[in-house]
Each structure stands twice: as C-alpha cells, then as structure tokens.
Design a protein around this motif. Sequence first.
Motif, PDB file in Angstrom:
ATOM      1  N   PHE A   7       0.830  -1.193   0.000  1.00 30.92           N
ATOM      2  CA  PHE A   7       0.000   0.000   0.000  1.00 30.92           C
ATOM      3  C   PHE A   7       0.869   1.249   0.000  1.00 30.92           C
ATOM      4  CE2 PHE A   7      -3.123  -3.044   1.718  1.00 30.92           C
ATOM      5  CZ  PHE A   7      -4.185  -2.763   0.878  1.00 30.92           C
ATOM      6  N   ILE A   8       0.427   2.247  -0.750  1.00 32.27           N
ATOM      7  CA  ILE A   8       1.084   3.552  -0.812  1.00 32.27           C
ATOM      8  C   ILE A   8       0.024   4.611  -0.574  1.00 32.27           C
ATOM      9  CG2 ILE A   8       2.331   5.187  -2.280  1.00 32.27           C
ATOM     10  CD1 ILE A   8       2.499   1.668  -3.361  1.00 32.27           C
ATOM     11  N   GLY A   9       0.271   5.515   0.350  1.00 27.97           N
ATOM     12  CA  GLY A   9      -0.661   6.603   0.626  1.00 27.97           C
ATOM     13  C   GLY A   9      -0.302   7.826  -0.195  1.00 27.97           C
ATOM     14  N   VAL A  10      -1.303   8.436  -0.824  1.00 27.71           N
ATOM     15  CA  VAL A  10      -1.067   9.608  -1.670  1.00 27.71           C
ATOM     16  C   VAL A  10      -2.038  10.717  -1.266  1.00 27.71           C
ATOM     17  CG1 VAL A  10      -0.919  10.502  -4.023  1.00 27.71           C
ATOM     18  CG2 VAL A  10      -0.400   8.097  -3.574  1.00 27.71           C
ATOM     19  N   ASP A  11      -1.483  11.863  -0.884  1.00 28.60           N
ATOM     20  CA  ASP A  11      -2.313  13.042  -0.655  1.00 28.60           C
ATOM     21  C   ASP A  11      -2.306  13.870  -1.935  1.00 28.60           C
ATOM     22  OD1 ASP A  11      -3.779  14.848   1.304  1.00 28.60           O
ATOM     23  OD2 ASP A  11      -2.253  16.208   0.510  1.00 28.60           O
ATOM     24  N   VAL A  12      -3.479  14.082  -2.508  1.00 27.68           N
ATOM     25  CA  VAL A  12      -3.604  14.720  -3.813  1.00 27.68           C
ATOM     26  C   VAL A  12      -4.042  16.164  -3.652  1.00 27.68           C
ATOM     27  CG1 VAL A  12      -4.770  14.633  -6.054  1.00 27.68           C
ATOM     28  CG2 VAL A  12      -4.218  12.506  -4.859  1.00 27.68           C
ATOM     29  N   ASP A  18       1.709  14.071  -2.752  1.00 27.60           N
ATOM     30  CA  ASP A  18       2.605  13.719  -1.651  1.00 27.60           C
ATOM     31  C   ASP A  18       2.439  12.232  -1.395  1.00 27.60           C
ATOM     32  OD1 ASP A  18       3.891  16.279  -0.402  1.00 27.60           O
ATOM     33  OD2 ASP A  18       1.837  16.832  -0.915  1.00 27.60           O
ATOM     34  N   VAL A  19       3.525  11.491  -1.543  1.00 31.41           N
ATOM     35  CA  VAL A  19       3.483  10.030  -1.579  1.00 31.41           C
ATOM     36  C   VAL A  19       4.185   9.468  -0.348  1.00 31.41           C
ATOM     37  CG1 VAL A  19       4.056   7.975  -2.922  1.00 31.41           C
ATOM     38  CG2 VAL A  19       3.532  10.139  -4.098  1.00 31.41           C
ATOM     39  N   ALA A  20       3.450   8.688   0.451  1.00 29.89           N
ATOM     40  CA  ALA A  20       4.010   8.017   1.620  1.00 29.89           C
ATOM     41  C   ALA A  20       4.220   6.545   1.281  1.00 29.89           C
ATOM     42  CB  ALA A  20       3.071   8.149   2.823  1.00 29.89           C
ATOM     43  N   ASP A  97       0.209  18.333   4.241  1.00 34.12           N
ATOM     44  CA  ASP A  97       0.160  17.375   3.131  1.00 34.12           C
ATOM     45  C   ASP A  97       0.940  16.104   3.459  1.00 34.12           C
ATOM     46  OD1 ASP A  97      -1.356  19.151   1.730  1.00 34.12           O
ATOM     47  OD2 ASP A  97       0.312  19.969   0.565  1.00 34.12           O
ATOM     48  N   ALA A  98       2.129  16.281   4.083  1.00 35.26           N
ATOM     49  CA  ALA A  98       2.959  15.120   4.413  1.00 35.26           C
ATOM     50  C   ALA A  98       2.281  14.248   5.459  1.00 35.26           C
ATOM     51  CB  ALA A  98       4.326  15.577   4.902  1.00 35.26           C
ATOM     52  N   ILE A  99       1.718  14.888   6.478  1.00 37.27           N
ATOM     53  CA  ILE A  99       1.023  14.123   7.527  1.00 37.27           C
ATOM     54  C   ILE A  99      -0.181  13.396   6.931  1.00 37.27           C
ATOM     55  CG2 ILE A  99      -0.388  14.353   9.607  1.00 37.27           C
ATOM     56  CD1 ILE A  99       1.528  16.581  10.502  1.00 37.27           C
ATOM     57  N   ASP A 100      -0.924  14.085   6.056  1.00 37.11           N
ATOM     58  CA  ASP A 100      -2.095  13.456   5.438  1.00 37.11           C
ATOM     59  C   ASP A 100      -1.706  12.220   4.638  1.00 37.11           C
ATOM     60  OD1 ASP A 100      -3.738  15.332   6.525  1.00 37.11           O
ATOM     61  OD2 ASP A 100      -4.044  16.478   4.694  1.00 37.11           O
ATOM     62  N   ALA A 101      -0.609  12.295   3.891  1.00 39.13           N
ATOM     63  CA  ALA A 101      -0.161  11.139   3.113  1.00 39.13           C
ATOM     64  C   ALA A 101       0.169   9.973   4.030  1.00 39.13           C
ATOM     65  CB  ALA A 101       1.059  11.516   2.268  1.00 39.13           C
ATOM     66  N   GLY A 102       0.824  10.257   5.153  1.00 37.82           N
ATOM     67  CA  GLY A 102       1.148   9.203   6.116  1.00 37.82           C
ATOM     68  C   GLY A 102      -0.092   8.595   6.742  1.00 37.82           C
ATOM     69  N   VAL A 103      -1.082   9.440   7.039  1.00 34.49           N
ATOM     70  CA  VAL A 103      -2.333   8.941   7.612  1.00 34.49           C
ATOM     71  C   VAL A 103      -3.057   8.045   6.606  1.00 34.49           C
ATOM     72  CG1 VAL A 103      -4.638   9.616   8.391  1.00 34.49           C
ATOM     73  CG2 VAL A 103      -2.646  10.842   9.245  1.00 34.49           C
ATOM     74  N   ILE A 104      -3.071   8.466   5.343  1.00 36.10           N
ATOM     75  CA  ILE A 104      -3.717   7.649   4.306  1.00 36.10           C
ATOM     76  C   ILE A 104      -3.019   6.297   4.180  1.00 36.10           C
ATOM     77  CG2 ILE A 104      -4.208   7.484   1.829  1.00 36.10           C
ATOM     78  CD1 ILE A 104      -4.474  10.575   1.847  1.00 36.10           C
TER      79      ILE A 104
END
Length: 314
Positions: A7-12, A18-20, A97-104
């Motif tokens: 799984f990869i989290g992406v905040d768009v 922003d890709v976690a 944005d970075a935190i959101d990507a990590g949360v996703i």
Amino acid sequence: MLDTRTFIGVDVSKDHLDVALPGSPRVWRTGNDKTGIAALGRKLAGLQTPHLVCEATGGYTRLLAHDLARRQIAFSRVNPRQVRDFARATGRLAKTDAIDAGVILRFAQTMQPPAASAPSEAQIQLTDLVRRRRQLVEMAAMEKQRAAHPDDETLAASLARHLDFLTTEIAHIDQRIADLIEADRHLARRAELLRSIPSFGAIVAATLVAELPELGQVGKKQIAALVGVAPMNRDSGTSRGEAHITGGRLSVRCILYMATIVAIRCNPVIKPFYKRLRNDGKPPKVAIVAAMRKLLVIANSIIEQDKPWLQQQT
C-alpha cells in the motif's frame, strides 16, 4: 489468504502528489501532471504489487487514475471523512500534506480497501466527455440568468453570442458521447439497458455509464451508498435520530434526481411507489429520496441481470 499488496498513501492536491511509501521516513513529493506522474510510475516499478490509495478529491485525481489504469496498478479512492475519523482515532490531529499522506498510508494498511476496477480507454474518454458536458450546461445556465435582464444592447448581444456558442458545443459533445458509446460494445449495451427504463434518457444513461461503473457489480445497499441515497442512522444510547443521506457522488445523485422527478410522473413502478409514500405522510423530500433509491436499485438489477425494463417486469 495473505495480502501481498504494497500500500502507498497519496495526498492529492491541485499541483502536487505527496506520496508516503512503507518503510520510508520521509514523504516524497511529485507534480500532479504528466511529468510528475510518470516519475511516480518509475518509482513504483520496483515495488511488489503496489496499490495506491488516496482520498476522493474530485477532478484532481483524474490524471493519476488514468495513468495507473494504463499501467495496471491497483488504485483506490476512499471517503475523506473515513480518513479524518481514522486520524482522530489514532491521535493524529495535526494536518499538513505530508502528515495526510502518512495517515492515508496507515489507513490503507489497516483497512485494506479493495481496488477499483480499472477503466477502459473508452470509459475514461466517456467520463471526461460527460464531465465536460456538465461544465458547459452549467455555464449556459448562468449565461441564461444574465441574459434575462441585460444592462444594454451590447451586453445582450455578447450574451446571445456566448449562448449560441455554448449550445453548439453542447450539441457537439452530445454527438461525441453518442458516437463513443455506439463504438464500444460494452458501453453500448449498458446504455441500451439503462435507456429502457422509463424516465432514463440518453444523458442520464451516459452519466451513469460514465460515472457509476460499479452499477450491476455490487449489491443494492452498496450502490445506494456509493451514490449517497442510503439512509444513515444517527442513534446513540436511547436516543434515536432521523436517518439522513450523506456523501456519495454528487454528479450521479443530481442526474438521478432529475430522472426521478420525471419518473414520479410517468414510471409505472416509481409513480405509485411515490404516491403511496406521500399518502402515508412522508414529506416530499423523503419520498423523492426513497424513489431515487428504488430507481437506482432497479437500474442496478437491470445491468446485473442484463435484461431491459420490459423483460424485468414480466
């Protein structure tokens, strides 16, 4: 069965992705454009069964979704409210944005959302055309309001020219939609089945084919939830609140509403159903939403069984 997806989290956002990535301490940023998404594709090439997850953010995910479909990479759009609730439940209250990507990413690893069906090239083109038609219709509606009381003849002439242009463009898009559906056997059959429903015209059918590809592939409760016409209870302890609809795909819900307004006047199933609800004391809005849900369930069944309206009723 062991889940081997990565799984990869992406905040768009409008300009960036922003890709976690799992195991990476830092969030990687790339542009939300063809160049940036191509760079993301190269970064994913070394991963085993990558599965990207992002929040459903309207048009900002279109380019990414189309590219991933062409690369046959799994992709899921999830409800932003679910992600925010997950963040609060895990104590992640800050928002960048970075935190959101990590949360996703953590949400995806915990909830393991299913991948959306990869759209065909024709499906992608149809979705873009239907969306563009809706934009043109909205512009035309605003210009018609302005044209009702123009300040002078120059403005009136300008408005008339623009309305003529928009009308021509809408007709052009309508023809392209019709040609595209006719040229694809799968899309043509789905549209034909939907047009067999009394109150479903060509535009209603095209919108559902384009923007609700899950139709006929999921159960009636899930399809109602996807569109946002499923009643959600608001109960706590001994308190019992009214059920309300929430979320869902606004564009699909709007076109379904218009089809339902016609159906309660002419559809032989929806008309008596709506009348019975009103006779039982249901408010008009409640009865209309119930009729929308019933009409959607009928459409779902018609696509699932591959039988048009008349055969469904026999």
